[in-house]
Scaffold this motif. Structure first.
Motif, PDB file in Angstrom:
ATOM      1  N   GLY A 136       0.757  -1.242   0.000  1.00 26.57           N
ATOM      2  CA  GLY A 136       0.000   0.000   0.000  1.00 26.57           C
ATOM      3  C   GLY A 136       0.783   1.286   0.000  1.00 26.57           C
ATOM      4  O   GLY A 136       0.400   2.251  -0.653  1.00 26.57           O
ATOM      5  N   ALA A 137       1.887   1.353   0.749  1.00 23.92           N
ATOM      6  CA  ALA A 137       2.654   2.606   0.864  1.00 23.92           C
ATOM      7  C   ALA A 137       3.958   2.568   0.076  1.00 23.92           C
ATOM      8  O   ALA A 137       4.787   3.477   0.212  1.00 23.92           O
ATOM      9  CB  ALA A 137       2.935   2.905   2.335  1.00 23.92           C
ATOM     10  N   ILE A 138       4.155   1.553  -0.742  1.00 26.42           N
ATOM     11  CA  ILE A 138       5.404   1.423  -1.504  1.00 26.42           C
ATOM     12  C   ILE A 138       5.600   2.617  -2.432  1.00 26.42           C
ATOM     13  O   ILE A 138       6.733   3.090  -2.630  1.00 26.42           O
ATOM     14  CB  ILE A 138       5.436   0.097  -2.289  1.00 26.42           C
ATOM     15  CG1 ILE A 138       5.668  -1.060  -1.316  1.00 26.42           C
ATOM     16  CG2 ILE A 138       6.512   0.103  -3.370  1.00 26.42           C
ATOM     17  CD1 ILE A 138       5.649  -2.441  -1.962  1.00 26.42           C
ATOM     18  N   ALA A 139       4.515   3.144  -2.993  1.00 22.56           N
ATOM     19  CA  ALA A 139       4.628   4.299  -3.892  1.00 22.56           C
ATOM     20  C   ALA A 139       5.346   5.456  -3.201  1.00 22.56           C
ATOM     21  O   ALA A 139       6.238   6.096  -3.785  1.00 22.56           O
ATOM     22  CB  ALA A 139       3.244   4.740  -4.355  1.00 22.56           C
ATOM     23  N   VAL A 176       7.109  12.823   3.550  1.00 20.23           N
ATOM     24  CA  VAL A 176       7.261  12.322   4.921  1.00 20.23           C
ATOM     25  C   VAL A 176       5.999  12.621   5.736  1.00 20.23           C
ATOM     26  O   VAL A 176       5.527  11.768   6.505  1.00 20.23           O
ATOM     27  CB  VAL A 176       8.503  12.949   5.593  1.00 20.23           C
ATOM     28  CG1 VAL A 176       8.536  12.617   7.088  1.00 20.23           C
ATOM     29  CG2 VAL A 176       9.781  12.456   4.927  1.00 20.23           C
ATOM     30  N   VAL A 177       5.441  13.819   5.557  1.00 23.79           N
ATOM     31  CA  VAL A 177       4.212  14.190   6.279  1.00 23.79           C
ATOM     32  C   VAL A 177       3.056  13.285   5.860  1.00 23.79           C
ATOM     33  O   VAL A 177       2.271  12.818   6.703  1.00 23.79           O
ATOM     34  CB  VAL A 177       3.866  15.675   6.019  1.00 23.79           C
ATOM     35  CG1 VAL A 177       2.459  15.988   6.558  1.00 23.79           C
ATOM     36  CG2 VAL A 177       4.888  16.582   6.676  1.00 23.79           C
ATOM     37  N   ILE A 178       2.947  13.015   4.560  1.00 23.03           N
ATOM     38  CA  ILE A 178       1.880  12.122   4.084  1.00 23.03           C
ATOM     39  C   ILE A 178       2.058  10.721   4.645  1.00 23.03           C
ATOM     40  O   ILE A 178       1.096  10.088   5.099  1.00 23.03           O
ATOM     41  CB  ILE A 178       1.857  12.087   2.538  1.00 23.03           C
ATOM     42  CG1 ILE A 178       1.431  13.442   1.981  1.00 23.03           C
ATOM     43  CG2 ILE A 178       0.881  11.006   2.042  1.00 23.03           C
ATOM     44  CD1 ILE A 178       1.579  13.559   0.475  1.00 23.03           C
ATOM     45  N   LEU A 179       3.301  10.236   4.639  1.00 21.57           N
ATOM     46  CA  LEU A 179       3.581   8.918   5.219  1.00 21.57           C
ATOM     47  C   LEU A 179       3.194   8.882   6.692  1.00 21.57           C
ATOM     48  O   LEU A 179       2.537   7.937   7.158  1.00 21.57           O
ATOM     49  CB  LEU A 179       5.071   8.576   5.063  1.00 21.57           C
ATOM     50  CG  LEU A 179       5.493   7.770   3.844  1.00 21.57           C
ATOM     51  CD1 LEU A 179       7.008   7.716   3.749  1.00 21.57           C
ATOM     52  CD2 LEU A 179       4.920   6.353   3.879  1.00 21.57           C
ATOM     53  N   GLY A 180       3.605   9.903   7.425  1.00 22.76           N
ATOM     54  CA  GLY A 180       3.298   9.952   8.857  1.00 22.76           C
ATOM     55  C   GLY A 180       1.807  10.043   9.121  1.00 22.76           C
ATOM     56  O   GLY A 180       1.301   9.439  10.075  1.00 22.76           O
ATOM     57  N   SER A 181       1.105  10.780   8.276  1.00 21.02           N
ATOM     58  CA  SER A 181      -0.341  10.951   8.479  1.00 21.02           C
ATOM     59  C   SER A 181      -1.099   9.646   8.286  1.00 21.02           C
ATOM     60  O   SER A 181      -2.188   9.472   8.857  1.00 21.02           O
ATOM     61  CB  SER A 181      -0.879  12.000   7.506  1.00 21.02           C
ATOM     62  OG  SER A 181      -0.847  11.522   6.174  1.00 21.02           O
ATOM     63  N   MET A 182      -0.541   8.732   7.505  1.00 22.31           N
ATOM     64  CA  MET A 182      -1.205   7.449   7.283  1.00 22.31           C
ATOM     65  C   MET A 182      -1.388   6.682   8.590  1.00 22.31           C
ATOM     66  O   MET A 182      -2.310   5.880   8.732  1.00 22.31           O
ATOM     67  CB  MET A 182      -0.417   6.607   6.276  1.00 22.31           C
ATOM     68  CG  MET A 182      -0.460   7.140   4.857  1.00 22.31           C
ATOM     69  SD  MET A 182       0.536   6.146   3.702  1.00 22.31           S
ATOM     70  CE  MET A 182      -0.439   4.632   3.632  1.00 22.31           C
ATOM     71  N   ALA A 183      -0.501   6.947   9.555  1.00 20.25           N
ATOM     72  CA  ALA A 183      -0.607   6.269  10.855  1.00 20.25           C
ATOM     73  C   ALA A 183      -1.855   6.709  11.620  1.00 20.25           C
ATOM     74  O   ALA A 183      -2.316   6.007  12.526  1.00 20.25           O
ATOM     75  CB  ALA A 183       0.638   6.544  11.692  1.00 20.25           C
ATOM     76  N   LEU A 185       0.435   1.366   5.956  1.00 22.88           N
ATOM     77  CA  LEU A 185       1.706   1.971   6.350  1.00 22.88           C
ATOM     78  C   LEU A 185       2.568   0.992   7.128  1.00 22.88           C
ATOM     79  O   LEU A 185       3.735   0.758   6.776  1.00 22.88           O
ATOM     80  CB  LEU A 185       1.455   3.223   7.200  1.00 22.88           C
ATOM     81  CG  LEU A 185       2.714   3.844   7.829  1.00 22.88           C
ATOM     82  CD1 LEU A 185       3.646   4.389   6.758  1.00 22.88           C
ATOM     83  CD2 LEU A 185       2.329   4.941   8.822  1.00 22.88           C
ATOM     84  N   PHE A 186       2.005   0.386   8.179  1.00 24.79           N
ATOM     85  CA  PHE A 186       2.803  -0.471   9.052  1.00 24.79           C
ATOM     86  C   PHE A 186       3.255  -1.758   8.351  1.00 24.79           C
ATOM     87  O   PHE A 186       4.379  -2.218   8.554  1.00 24.79           O
ATOM     88  CB  PHE A 186       2.035  -0.790  10.340  1.00 24.79           C
ATOM     89  CG  PHE A 186       1.846   0.415  11.226  1.00 24.79           C
ATOM     90  CD1 PHE A 186       2.891   1.295  11.452  1.00 24.79           C
ATOM     91  CD2 PHE A 186       0.625   0.687  11.822  1.00 24.79           C
ATOM     92  CE1 PHE A 186       2.734   2.410  12.258  1.00 24.79           C
ATOM     93  CE2 PHE A 186       0.450   1.801  12.630  1.00 24.79           C
ATOM     94  CZ  PHE A 186       1.510   2.676  12.842  1.00 24.79           C
TER      95      PHE A 186
END
Length: 464
Positions: free
Chosen positions: A364-367, A411-418, A427-428
Motif C-alpha cells: 500500500g505505501a510502496i509508492a 514524509v508528512v503524508i507517510l506519517g499521516s497514514m498512521a 503503512l505499518f
C-alpha cells in the motif's frame, strides 16, 4: 541493435509518450474519483492538484537523473548510486513486489468485468486468460508491448477527452433541455470545503497513489531509440497531462455532480453519460475501465520484468533472469512475475480477507517509499555533479529548496497514514516489508562474502 544491457532499442518516442500518458490515466481515475469527491467535497480538486504538483516535481527530479543515465532499473539504479547498494536492492525489490500485486489485482478486476458479459467462464479463468495473453505480448518483443500500450493509452485518452467534453458542454448550457448546475454544487451544499480543510489533506493522502505509474516512462526510455531525447519529451509533458486529465476532469465532476450524492458518484462518468441520455452508458464505461485494466496489466508485466532484470544485472537477483530471447526480451523475468502474480490472485479467491488483503496492504505505501527514494537520490546526485562542475541537461526547478520541500511533504503524508484508520495497516505492513527486504540484503551480503572467502581459501589447495 542492442544496448549495453542487451535489451532491444525498439520503442519509439510515440510509444514512450503514450506509455507516460497511460501511466497517469488509470482505472482509479474513472472509478475512484467519485469516492474521493464524496469524502472531500468540491475541494477534492485541490487535493488532486496538490498531489499532482508533488508528482510533477518528482518526475522532474527523475527526468534529470534519467536524461543523464537512462537505465531499465531507473530509480533503483539511482538509489544504488546515490544512497548505497542496499537502497537500490530495497527499492528494486519493493517495486517488483508492488507490480506483482498490481498484476493480480488488475487480472481479477478484468476477469470480473468479462465474467459479467460471459458468466459461463468463471472469474479466475478469465483472469488467467488475460494475464497469459498479455504475458505473451510482452514476451514476443518490446515493440509489441509498446504497440499494445500505445493503443490502450490512446483509447483512454480519447475516452477521458470525450467525458470532459460532454461535462463542459453540460456546464456551458450546450445541451438543449439539460439544465446546467452552474456553481450550485460548488458553494450551495456546505461550501467548497464542507468537511473542513482537514479533508483536503486526507484527500491528498488518498489520491497521490492514483498518480503512481508515471515513472514507467523512465524505465521504458532505456529501450527507446534515443533514450535521452525521449525521456525529456515524456517528463516535460507531465505538467499538462496532470493539469488536463486529472485536475481538469475532477474539476468538471465536482461542478457537475453533487458531492454528497453517493448514487451519482458511485460511477460519476456513467452518471454524466446518462445525463445526456446516451444509451448503454454502463456498458461504455465497463469497456473503458476494461481498457484501463488491460493497459495497467500490460505495463505492470513489462515494468516488473525490467526491474528484476536490472536487479539481476547488479547481482541482487538470480543471474538466470538476465537470459534474453532472440528478440532481446528477458523471458524468465516476465514469466516469474506472471506466475507469482497469479499465485497472489488465487489468494483473492481462497482467502480474500486474510492472505490477499495482507499482500495488498503490504504494498500500500510502496509508492511513497519509491517517491522518497527518487527525491533523496536526486539531491545527492545533483550535489555530486555540481561539486565536479557538471550541469544536468534537464534541471529540477528551484533546487535544492523545492526538492527538500517535496521530501518533507512525502514524509508528512507517510506519517499521516498512521492516523488515518483506513491507511494505518498499509503503512505499518509496508514498513515491515521494507525492513525485511533491507534485512535480507545484509543477510545475503554476508552469505555471499562468506562464500567468496571460502572459494578464495580453497583455491590454493586445489592447485597443489
Amino acid at each position: 541493435m542492442e544496448n549495453k544491457e542487451g535489451l532491444q532499442k525498439q520503442l519509439k518516442t510515440r510509444h514512450i509518450t503514450m506509455i507516460s500518458l497511460g501511466g497517469i490515466i488509470g482505472a482509479g481515475l474513472f472509478v475512484g474519483a467519485g469516492s474521493v469527491i464524496n469524502t472531500t467535497g468540491p475541494s477534492a480538486v485541490v487535493s488532486y492538484a496538490f498531489a499532482g504538483l508533488l508528482v510533477v516535481f518528482l518526475m522532474r527530479m527523475l527526468g534529470e537523473m534519467a536524461s543523464r543515465n537512462p537505465d531499465s532499473g531507473s530509480f533503483a539504479t539511482y538509489a544504488r548510486e546515490a544512497i548505497g547498494p542496499w537502497a537500490g536492492y530495497t527499492i528494486g525489490w519493493l517495486y517488483w513486489f508492488f507490480w506483482v500485486i498490481v498484476i493480480a489485482i488488475e487480472a481479477v478486476a478484468g476477469g470480473a468485468i468479462i465474467h459479467g458479459w460471459i458468466p459461463v467462464v468463471p472469474i479466475w479463468a478469465w483472469s488467467l486468460i488475460l494475464t497469459i495473453l498479455l504475458t505473451l505480448t510482452n514476451i514476443f518483443s518490446v515493440k509489441s508491448f509498446g504497440e499494445f500500450e500505445y493503443w490502450f493509452a490512446l483509447i483512454k485518452i480519447i475516452a477521458i477527452t470525450l467525458f470532459m467534453g460532454i461535462g463542459l458542454a453540460i456546464i456551458l448550457h450546450l445541451f438543449p433541455g439539460i439544465k446546467s448546475p452552474g456553481t450550485s454544487n460548488l458553494i450551495e451544499r456546505g461550501g467548497f470545503t464542507p468537511n473542513g480543510a482537514g479533508s483536503i489533506f486526507l484527500g491528498v493522502a488518498t489520491v497521490i497513489f492514483a498518480y503512481f505509474g508515471a515513472e514507467i516512462a523512465a524505465i521504458a526510455a532505456g529501450e527507446s531509440e534515443n533514450p535521452k531525447k525521449t525521456i525529456k519529451i515524456a517528463i516535460k509533458s507531465v505538467v499538462w497531462r496532470i493539469l488536463i486529465f486529472y485536475i481538469g476532469s475532477v474539476a468538471i465532476l465536482v461542478t457537475l455532480l453533487p458531492w454528497n450524492s453517493t448514487t451519482a458518484l458511485k460511477s460519476p462518468y456513467v452518471t454524466m453519460l446518462e445525463m445526456v441520455h446516451i444509451p448503454g452508458a454502463g456498458l461504455i464505461m465497463n469497456i473503458v475501465v476494461l481498457t484501463s485494466v488491460l493497459s495497467c496489466l500490460n505495463s505492470a508485466l513489462y515494468t516488473n520484468s525490467r526491474m528484476i532484470f536490472s536487479l539481476a544485472k547488479r547481482g541482487d537477483a538470480p543471474k538466470s533472469f538476465l537470459k534474453l530471447s532472440k528478440r532481446g526480451v528477458p523471458v524468465r523475468a516476465v514469466w516469474v512475475g506472471t506466475i507469482v502474480a497469479f499465485i497472489a490472485a488465487i489468494f483473492n479467491f481462497v482467502s480474500p480477507d486474510k492472505l490477499f488483503l495482507f499482500l495488498v496492504n503490504a504494498s500500500g505505501a510502496i509508492a511513497l517509499i519509491v517517491y522518497l527514494a527518487i527525491a533523496i537520490s536526486h539531491i545527492i546526485i545533483r550535489k555530486r555533479l555540481e561539486a565536479h562542475g557538471e550541469k544536468p541537461e534537464l534541471k529540477m526547478w528551484l533546487f535544492p529548496g523545492l526538492s527538500y520541500a517535496t521530501i518533507l511533504s512525502i514524509v508528512v503524508i507517510l506519517g499521516s497514514m498512521a492516523f488515518i484508520e483506513s491507511m494505518r495497516s498499509q503503512l505499518f505492513l509496508t514498513l515491515l516489508l521494507t525492513s525485511l527486504v533491507i534485512l535480507s540484503y545484509f543477510l545475503f551480503k554476508k552469505r555471499n562474502e562468506a562464500a567468496a572467502r571460502n572459494r578464495y581459501e580453497e583455491k590454493p589447495s586445489s592447485t597443489i
